[in-house]
Motif scaffolding. Structure first.
Motif, PDB file in Angstrom:
ATOM      1  N   ASP A  59      46.453  44.736  46.567  1.00 26.88           N
ATOM      2  CA  ASP A  59      46.275  45.770  47.450  1.00 26.88           C
ATOM      3  C   ASP A  59      45.764  47.129  47.057  1.00 26.88           C
ATOM      4  OD1 ASP A  59      48.930  47.577  49.750  1.00 26.88           O
ATOM      5  OD2 ASP A  59      46.743  46.786  50.256  1.00 26.88           O
ATOM      6  N   TYR A  60      45.071  47.914  47.879  1.00 25.93           N
ATOM      7  CA  TYR A  60      44.369  48.898  47.605  1.00 25.93           C
ATOM      8  C   TYR A  60      44.320  50.148  48.506  1.00 25.93           C
ATOM      9  CZ  TYR A  60      42.086  45.633  44.411  1.00 25.93           C
ATOM     10  OH  TYR A  60      41.578  44.960  43.241  1.00 25.93           O
ATOM     11  N   ALA A  61      44.410  51.128  47.971  1.00 24.55           N
ATOM     12  CA  ALA A  61      44.302  52.458  49.150  1.00 24.55           C
ATOM     13  C   ALA A  61      42.962  52.440  49.650  1.00 24.55           C
ATOM     14  CB  ALA A  61      44.650  53.752  48.460  1.00 24.55           C
ATOM     15  N   ALA A  62      42.819  52.783  51.004  1.00 25.91           N
ATOM     16  CA  ALA A  62      41.515  52.866  51.669  1.00 25.91           C
ATOM     17  C   ALA A  62      40.741  53.650  50.995  1.00 25.91           C
ATOM     18  CB  ALA A  62      41.995  53.466  53.104  1.00 25.91           C
ATOM     19  N   SER A  63      40.930  54.658  50.282  1.00 25.18           N
ATOM     20  CA  SER A  63      39.917  55.531  49.349  1.00 25.18           C
ATOM     21  C   SER A  63      39.425  54.955  48.515  1.00 25.18           C
ATOM     22  CB  SER A  63      40.501  56.691  49.027  1.00 25.18           C
ATOM     23  OG  SER A  63      41.638  56.501  48.041  1.00 25.18           O
ATOM     24  N   VAL A  64      39.588  53.704  47.865  1.00 26.58           N
ATOM     25  CA  VAL A  64      39.151  53.024  46.633  1.00 26.58           C
ATOM     26  C   VAL A  64      38.650  51.426  47.140  1.00 26.58           C
ATOM     27  CG1 VAL A  64      40.569  54.653  45.332  1.00 26.58           C
ATOM     28  CG2 VAL A  64      41.605  52.286  45.524  1.00 26.58           C
ATOM     29  N   LYS A  65      39.318  51.065  48.082  1.00 28.18           N
ATOM     30  CA  LYS A  65      38.792  49.759  48.539  1.00 28.18           C
ATOM     31  C   LYS A  65      37.426  49.475  48.218  1.00 28.18           C
ATOM     32  CE  LYS A  65      40.944  46.170  51.619  1.00 28.18           C
ATOM     33  NZ  LYS A  65      41.630  45.854  52.511  1.00 28.18           N
ATOM     34  N   GLY A  66      37.181  48.360  47.603  1.00 19.73           N
ATOM     35  CA  GLY A  66      35.519  48.060  47.418  1.00 19.73           C
ATOM     36  C   GLY A  66      35.053  48.822  46.064  1.00 19.73           C
ATOM     37  N   ARG A  67      35.631  49.630  45.711  1.00 21.38           N
ATOM     38  CA  ARG A  67      35.111  50.428  44.302  1.00 21.38           C
ATOM     39  C   ARG A  67      36.163  50.135  43.321  1.00 21.38           C
ATOM     40  NH1 ARG A  67      35.010  55.640  44.049  1.00 21.38           N
ATOM     41  NH2 ARG A  67      36.791  55.887  45.381  1.00 21.38           N
ATOM     42  N   PHE A  68      37.335  49.802  43.354  1.00 20.45           N
ATOM     43  CA  PHE A  68      38.501  49.523  42.247  1.00 20.45           C
ATOM     44  C   PHE A  68      38.869  48.197  42.267  1.00 20.45           C
ATOM     45  CE2 PHE A  68      40.054  54.175  41.756  1.00 20.45           C
ATOM     46  CZ  PHE A  68      38.717  54.597  41.542  1.00 20.45           C
ATOM     47  N   THR A  69      39.152  47.702  41.003  1.00 20.29           N
ATOM     48  CA  THR A  69      39.937  46.339  40.855  1.00 20.29           C
ATOM     49  C   THR A  69      40.958  46.276  40.029  1.00 20.29           C
ATOM     50  OG1 THR A  69      37.559  45.422  41.519  1.00 20.29           O
ATOM     51  CG2 THR A  69      39.226  43.871  40.359  1.00 20.29           C
ATOM     52  N   ILE A  70      42.135  46.032  40.486  1.00 15.47           N
ATOM     53  CA  ILE A  70      43.227  45.723  39.677  1.00 15.47           C
ATOM     54  C   ILE A  70      43.495  44.278  39.158  1.00 15.47           C
ATOM     55  CG2 ILE A  70      44.868  45.302  41.548  1.00 15.47           C
ATOM     56  CD1 ILE A  70      46.899  46.881  40.074  1.00 15.47           C
ATOM     57  N   SER A  71      43.780  44.256  38.030  1.00 11.81           N
ATOM     58  CA  SER A  71      44.121  42.644  37.413  1.00 11.81           C
ATOM     59  C   SER A  71      45.014  42.704  36.454  1.00 11.81           C
ATOM     60  CB  SER A  71      42.700  42.180  36.859  1.00 11.81           C
ATOM     61  OG  SER A  71      41.969  43.057  35.724  1.00 11.81           O
ATOM     62  N   ARG A  72      45.293  41.730  35.948  1.00 11.29           N
ATOM     63  CA  ARG A  72      46.617  41.586  34.731  1.00 11.29           C
ATOM     64  C   ARG A  72      46.401  40.508  34.065  1.00 11.29           C
ATOM     65  NH1 ARG A  72      51.828  41.457  37.982  1.00 11.29           N
ATOM     66  NH2 ARG A  72      52.731  40.947  36.037  1.00 11.29           N
ATOM     67  N   ASP A  73      47.011  40.714  32.741  1.00 12.10           N
ATOM     68  CA  ASP A  73      47.006  39.683  31.729  1.00 12.10           C
ATOM     69  C   ASP A  73      48.519  39.627  31.322  1.00 12.10           C
ATOM     70  OD1 ASP A  73      46.783  38.075  29.711  1.00 12.10           O
ATOM     71  OD2 ASP A  73      44.858  38.574  28.762  1.00 12.10           O
ATOM     72  N   ASN A  74      49.053  38.615  31.982  1.00 15.48           N
ATOM     73  CA  ASN A  74      50.614  38.543  31.672  1.00 15.48           C
ATOM     74  C   ASN A  74      50.770  38.175  30.105  1.00 15.48           C
ATOM     75  OD1 ASN A  74      51.596  39.311  34.116  1.00 15.48           O
ATOM     76  ND2 ASN A  74      51.901  37.287  34.869  1.00 15.48           N
ATOM     77  N   VAL A  79      48.101  45.505  32.464  1.00 14.61           N
ATOM     78  CA  VAL A  79      47.380  45.294  33.575  1.00 14.61           C
ATOM     79  C   VAL A  79      46.198  46.346  33.613  1.00 14.61           C
ATOM     80  CG1 VAL A  79      49.021  47.494  34.187  1.00 14.61           C
ATOM     81  CG2 VAL A  79      47.779  46.015  36.115  1.00 14.61           C
ATOM     82  N   TYR A  80      45.307  46.177  34.404  1.00  9.64           N
ATOM     83  CA  TYR A  80      43.743  46.850  34.205  1.00  9.64           C
ATOM     84  C   TYR A  80      43.560  47.468  35.508  1.00  9.64           C
ATOM     85  CZ  TYR A  80      43.587  44.013  30.026  1.00  9.64           C
ATOM     86  OH  TYR A  80      43.639  43.055  28.947  1.00  9.64           O
ATOM     87  N   LEU A  81      42.692  48.584  35.563  1.00  8.56           N
ATOM     88  CA  LEU A  81      42.051  48.903  36.738  1.00  8.56           C
ATOM     89  C   LEU A  81      40.555  49.389  36.341  1.00  8.56           C
ATOM     90  CD1 LEU A  81      42.718  50.030  39.664  1.00  8.56           C
ATOM     91  CD2 LEU A  81      42.979  52.389  38.802  1.00  8.56           C
ATOM     92  N   GLN A  82      39.752  48.631  36.905  1.00  9.57           N
ATOM     93  CA  GLN A  82      38.291  48.847  36.899  1.00  9.57           C
ATOM     94  C   GLN A  82      37.927  49.538  38.021  1.00  9.57           C
ATOM     95  OE1 GLN A  82      36.043  47.521  34.658  1.00  9.57           O
ATOM     96  NE2 GLN A  82      34.584  48.952  35.331  1.00  9.57           N
ATOM     97  N   MET A  83      37.504  50.738  37.631  1.00 16.26           N
ATOM     98  CA  MET A  83      36.946  51.678  38.516  1.00 16.26           C
ATOM     99  C   MET A  83      35.465  52.114  38.496  1.00 16.26           C
ATOM    100  SD  MET A  83      39.986  54.681  37.975  1.00 16.26           S
ATOM    101  CE  MET A  83      39.342  55.242  36.306  1.00 16.26           C
ATOM    102  N   ASN A  84      34.730  51.714  39.552  1.00 15.47           N
ATOM    103  CA  ASN A  84      33.377  51.689  39.733  1.00 15.47           C
ATOM    104  C   ASN A  84      32.807  52.647  40.977  1.00 15.47           C
ATOM    105  OD1 ASN A  84      33.056  49.628  37.900  1.00 15.47           O
ATOM    106  ND2 ASN A  84      33.084  48.017  39.492  1.00 15.47           N
TER     107      ASN A  84
END
Length: 123
Positions: A59-74, A79-84
């Protein structure tokens, strides 16, 4: 004592990218939703992104949707946040957080916070 340590922040030009990481110690994230929040100067802390406990839902805030990607490696308790396509308005301190309850699809009230990492986007 549970610790969340963010890294990867810094100074970047508008349009650039950053990848934030958050690793936990003395805490296994496997059963918990994780999230990223941010706080810009003079503003309240706001939600940025969330990932479910099993990684199947984001789930993303509207302001970052389509630009940011959250992922995780348990396996790495990370947890990661890729910000483009970063914009000047993305300048803030970014915090990762662990959900206060287990097996949720989205982070609720956090149980633990990281110390934050500063991201500055120059225009």
């Amino acid at each position: 004592q549970v610790q969340l340590v963010e890294s990867g922040g810094g100074l970047v030009q508008a349009g650039g990218s950053l990848r934030l990481s958050c690793v936990t110690s003395r805490f296994t994230i496997t059963a918990y939703a994780m999230g990223w929040f941010r706080q810009a100067p003079g503003k309240e802390r706001e939600f940025v992104a969330s990932i479910s406990w099993n990684g199947g839902s984001t789930d993303y805030a509207a302001s970052v949707k389509g630009r940011f990607t959250i992922s995780r490696d348990n396996a790495k308790n990370t947890v990661y946040l890729q910000m483009n396509s970063l914009k000047s308005e993305d300048t803030a301190i970014y915090y990762c957080a662990v959900d206060g309850g287990a097996f949720r699809q989205r982070i609720g009230v956090p149980g633990y916070w990281g110390q934050g990492t500063q991201d500055t986007v120059s225009s």
